[in-house]
Enzyme design. Structure first.
Site, PDB file in Angstrom:
ATOM      1  N   PHE A 124       0.867  -1.174   0.000  1.00  0.00           N
ATOM      2  CA  PHE A 124       0.000   0.000   0.000  1.00  0.00           C
ATOM      3  C   PHE A 124       0.903   1.223   0.000  1.00  0.00           C
ATOM      4  O   PHE A 124       1.780   1.364   0.853  1.00  0.00           O
ATOM      5  CB  PHE A 124      -0.921   0.026   1.230  1.00  0.00           C
TER       6      PHE A 124
ATOM      7  N   ASP B  42       9.286   2.258   1.562  1.00  0.00           N
ATOM      8  CA  ASP B  42       8.131   3.003   2.047  1.00  0.00           C
ATOM      9  C   ASP B  42       8.034   2.734   3.547  1.00  0.00           C
ATOM     10  O   ASP B  42       7.585   1.673   3.981  1.00  0.00           O
ATOM     11  CB  ASP B  42       6.870   2.536   1.308  1.00  0.00           C
TER      12      ASP B  42
ATOM     13  N   LYS C  94       2.967  10.091   8.420  1.00  0.00           N
ATOM     14  CA  LYS C  94       2.229   9.666   9.617  1.00  0.00           C
ATOM     15  C   LYS C  94       2.836  10.223  10.922  1.00  0.00           C
ATOM     16  O   LYS C  94       2.623  11.374  11.223  1.00  0.00           O
ATOM     17  CB  LYS C  94       2.128   8.145   9.650  1.00  0.00           C
TER      18      LYS C  94
HETATM   19  N1  PLP Z   1       2.410   4.101   2.410  1.00  0.00           N
HETATM   20  C1  PLP Z   1       2.051   3.333   3.440  1.00  0.00           C
HETATM   21  C2  PLP Z   1       2.879   2.139   3.778  1.00  0.00           C
HETATM   22  C3  PLP Z   1       0.906   3.620   4.184  1.00  0.00           C
HETATM   23  O1  PLP Z   1       0.542   2.835   5.194  1.00  0.00           O
HETATM   24  C4  PLP Z   1       0.151   4.761   3.832  1.00  0.00           C
HETATM   25  C5  PLP Z   1      -1.095   5.097   4.564  1.00  0.00           C
HETATM   26  O2  PLP Z   1      -1.696   4.296   5.215  1.00  0.00           O
HETATM   27  C6  PLP Z   1       0.566   5.555   2.749  1.00  0.00           C
HETATM   28  C7  PLP Z   1       1.698   5.196   2.068  1.00  0.00           C
HETATM   29  C8  PLP Z   1      -0.218   6.764   2.344  1.00  0.00           C
HETATM   30  O3  PLP Z   1      -0.052   7.770   3.298  1.00  0.00           O
HETATM   31  P1  PLP Z   1      -1.095   8.990   3.372  1.00  0.00           P
HETATM   32  O4  PLP Z   1      -2.401   8.431   3.777  1.00  0.00           O
HETATM   33  O5  PLP Z   1      -0.469   9.920   4.388  1.00  0.00           O
HETATM   34  O6  PLP Z   1      -1.123   9.609   2.021  1.00  0.00           O
END
Ligand code: PLP
Length: 391
Positions: free
Chosen positions: A133, A218, A247
């Protein structure tokens, strides 16, 4: 007067499945509803509230900054940005930081950086993995295989190949001299708290040696101490070339970051990338408090309490082998893989005054604030035990 729920559905896009409570206030690991009911927070705003709610130091830092200035644009030098970046690069051990507003924006920028770095070397393909994700933009969705998030919203980006996660043979088969970069979560969060296998990571880095591509980690969910180390890739004894964060690093305010080495950062020339709000001074001063707390021992709490909670969950798994298939994760990013829909357990826990989260259908994702105590974990574990006893 209509209820807040009715007014919400009259005015806002219908996109979130919300808990049926109206929030009055939140402090530490407790959320208080308007009717006075208190909830133990095992969600932490989806891995955001590392220091819990209403942290005094965060409130103080924001209050002081608000009285100076809130937004001036990235055309002016702003000390909060520099202080935050200096602390972040020291803890993270990278040279350069780009500040933005969210996880998806950090990944979007990092993809552009990867693409350009590759293009300058005649490489075009990005590799990503099933179950990953990375966000909700067209670019980040292109890295993902989640049909519900992509349905009839394409076309998505070309030159991206999504391989099965933890499949070593697929890496061998598809990574080659045309690979510009490999994007991955070392522990997939939304995907169900699934750690990469050591053999999988070893193969990626072996192929990186051979084909010289960049690895983009990520760490939006897993970074900033969530797994007991600053980055989840540190559990594998490797280093990513580019890292994205968001986050928790904003202390509850929107903040994202791309980190990398000097040479890779220099791939972008003046003006090639940017943002209006990114590195907002309020987010930076709040984020600086989070980084200072991580530097001053918070990660020890994650390790200690994470271990405690993990062992409690293993006891539960032993007691209920028909309902719990596995316990996964590290630090305070833990998952209980269930033999039934995790939303049922989330609902039952909610009735017991605990806010938790289900992901990937059958995984109870356990992501409390990093300040959580053993006593609070005990309360959580007892509630899970009691609910499973009733099934
Ligand atoms: N990457 C990962 C691993 C995530 O868990 C998330 C959000 O849950 C994102 C990217 C996207 O982040 P945002 O919701 O701040 O755009």
């Amino acid at each position: 007067m209509n209820t807040l729920k009715q007014r919400e559905s009259d005015s806002l896009f219908r996109l979130y499945r919300r808990y049926p409570i109206e929030i009055e206030s939140a402090t530490g690991c407790t959320i208080t509803a308007k009717d006075g009911t208190q909830y133990l927070d095992f969600l932490s705003g989806l891995c955001v509230n590392a220091l819990g709610h209403s942290n005094d130091k965060v409130i103080d830092a924001i209050t002081r900054q608000v009285q100076k200035y809130m937004h001036v644009s990235n055309y002016l030098y702003q000390e909060p940005q520099v202080l935050f970046a200096e602390k972040l690069k020291t803890l993270a051990k990278y040279h350069k930081v780009f500040l933005c507003n969210s996880g998806t924006e950090a990944n979007e920028g990092a993809m552009k950086l990867l693409r350009r770095h590759g293009a300058l070397r005649g490489k075009t393909e990005i590799i990503a993995f099933t179950g990953g994700f990375h966000g909700r933009t067209m670019g980040t969705l292109s890295l993902m295989d989640k049909p519900h998030y992509k349905d009839k919203m394409g076309p998505f980006l070309d030159n991206i190949r999504i391989l099965p996660y933890n499949d070593v043979d697929a890496l061998e088969e598809h990574i080659n001299e045309n690979t510009a970069g490999v994007v991955l979560e070392f522990i997939q969060g939304e995907g169900g708290v699934v750690p990469a296998s050591p053999a999988f990571i070893q193969k990626i880095f072996e192929l990186k040696e051979k084909n010289s591509f960049l690895v983009l980690a990520d760490e939006i969910q897993t970074g900033a101490g969530r797994t007991g180390k600053f980055f989840s890739f540190e559990h594998y004894d490797v280093r990513a070339d580019i890292v994205t964060m968001a986050k928790a690093i904003g202390g509850g305010l929107p903040l994202g970051a791309i980190l990398t080495r000097n040479k890779i950062a220099d791939t972008w020339e003046l003006g090639m990338h940017g943002t209006t709000f990114g590195g907002n001074p309020l987010s930076c001063v709040a984020g600086l408090v989070v980084l200072e707390e991580l530097e001053n021992g918070l990660m020890h709490n994650v390790q200690k309490v994470g271990k405690f909670l993990h062992s409690k969950l293993c006891d539960i798994a032993k007691a209920f082998p028909d309902f719990v298939k596995s316990v996964r994760g590290k630090g305070l990013l833990l998952g209980l893989e269930l033999s039934f829909e995790a939303s049922e357990l989330v609902y039952a826990l909610f009735k017991r005054g605990i806010i938790s989260n289900a992901t990937n259908t059958n995984v109870l994702r356990i992501i409390p604030p990093l300040i959580i105590t053993e006593e609070e974990c005990d309360r959580f574990a007892e509630a899970v035990y009691a609910e499973l006893s009733k099934r």
